[in-house]
Design a protein around this motif. Structure first.
Motif, mmCIF file in Angstrom:
data_model
loop_
_atom_site.group_PDB
_atom_site.id
_atom_site.type_symbol
_atom_site.label_atom_id
_atom_site.label_comp_id
_atom_site.label_asym_id
_atom_site.label_seq_id
_atom_site.Cartn_x
_atom_site.Cartn_y
_atom_site.Cartn_z
ATOM 1 N N UNK A 19 9.333 -33.958 -34.537
ATOM 2 C CA UNK A 19 8.320 -32.979 -34.136
ATOM 3 C C UNK A 19 8.512 -31.663 -34.874
ATOM 4 N N UNK A 20 9.758 -31.207 -34.949
ATOM 5 C CA UNK A 20 10.039 -29.932 -35.611
ATOM 6 C C UNK A 20 9.734 -30.005 -37.102
ATOM 7 N N UNK A 21 10.126 -31.099 -37.740
ATOM 8 C CA UNK A 21 9.859 -31.242 -39.172
ATOM 9 C C UNK A 21 8.364 -31.257 -39.455
ATOM 10 N N UNK A 22 7.584 -31.795 -38.512
ATOM 11 C CA UNK A 22 6.131 -31.855 -38.668
ATOM 12 C C UNK A 22 5.480 -30.497 -38.394
ATOM 13 N N UNK A 23 5.901 -29.831 -37.329
ATOM 14 C CA UNK A 23 5.296 -28.542 -36.980
ATOM 15 C C UNK A 23 5.715 -27.420 -37.927
ATOM 16 N N UNK A 24 6.860 -27.583 -38.568
ATOM 17 C CA UNK A 24 7.349 -26.603 -39.548
ATOM 18 C C UNK A 24 7.544 -27.350 -40.870
ATOM 19 N N UNK A 25 6.445 -27.635 -41.582
ATOM 20 C CA UNK A 25 6.498 -28.571 -42.711
ATOM 21 C C UNK A 25 7.072 -28.010 -44.017
ATOM 22 N N UNK A 26 7.200 -26.704 -44.134
ATOM 23 C CA UNK A 26 7.684 -26.144 -45.398
ATOM 24 C C UNK A 26 9.182 -26.399 -45.559
ATOM 25 N N UNK A 27 9.548 -26.988 -46.665
ATOM 26 C CA UNK A 27 10.939 -27.408 -46.873
ATOM 27 C C UNK A 27 11.923 -26.246 -46.874
#
Length: 195
Positions: free
Chosen positions: A109-117
């Protein structure tokens, strides 16, 4: 996990926020909701965290430690050989996905909601995935695989694990981990045959 009575102020914020974030997502949950649920003032919150993003990072880091320790304990209690431990990992995922209280994976969920690497929250979420890959690679090496085969196997396992989680989350299939396990067994047998 510590009982509510023994949590520090910081740990209590993390526990409350984790519940909100898992249920509602990171963006929709306001800081005031978390502060109100904790029954404290904003001043108290800012003694522990600089911002909501700082709290999110703390939640992800705490959940990472908790989940990796929990998995290590599950593997220790339910499997002895590296082969058994790889498959036991999928058994643990199966129990989680079958739970009526399943609300998704806080790291995905976090990787998706905060997508910038470059985002620290994205990096923290990806760190958990990297730890899962590392664990699978180590188990593959313990099974006798060379480093190249072990890395490929670990990535294959990670794709199966995340695929099962997302299948449960998006399609409601409680048996998604069982389906993934069948493929994991085939890949594991192929790995063992090459080792």
């Amino acid at each position: 996990m510590k009982g509510t009575q023994t949590l520090t102020g910081r740990e209590r914020f993390i526990q409350i926020a984790a519940e909100f974030f898992l249920t509602d997502g990171f963006g929709p949950v306001g800081l005031d909701q978390i502060i109100d649920a904790a029954g404290v003032t904003k001043t108290t919150f800012y003694k522990h965290f600089e911002s909501k993003d700082d709290l999110i990072l703390a939640v992800i880091e705490a959940k990472h430690i908790e989940e990796m320790e929990s998995m290590a304990e599950y593997l220790r209690l339910n499997a002895t050989t590296p082969r058994e431990q790889i498959l036991a990992f999928f058994d643990a995922i199966d129990l989680w996905l079958a739970d009526n209280d399943f609300r998704g994976c806080i790291f995905l969920n976090a990787a998706t909601e905060f997508p910038h690497e470059s985002d620290p929250i994205h990096k923290a979420a990806i760190h958990h995935g990297d730890a899962v890959v590392t664990l699978m690679r180590e188990k593959a090496i313990e099974c006798g695989a060379d480093k190249v085969d072990a890395q490929q196997f670990a990535m294959d396992m990670y794709v199966l694990i995340t695929g099962a989680i997302m299948t449960r989350r998006t399609a409601g299939h409680r048996d998604a981990a069982k389906l993934a396990t069948r493929t994991a067994e085939m890949l594991l047998e192929r790995l063992l045959a090459r080792s």
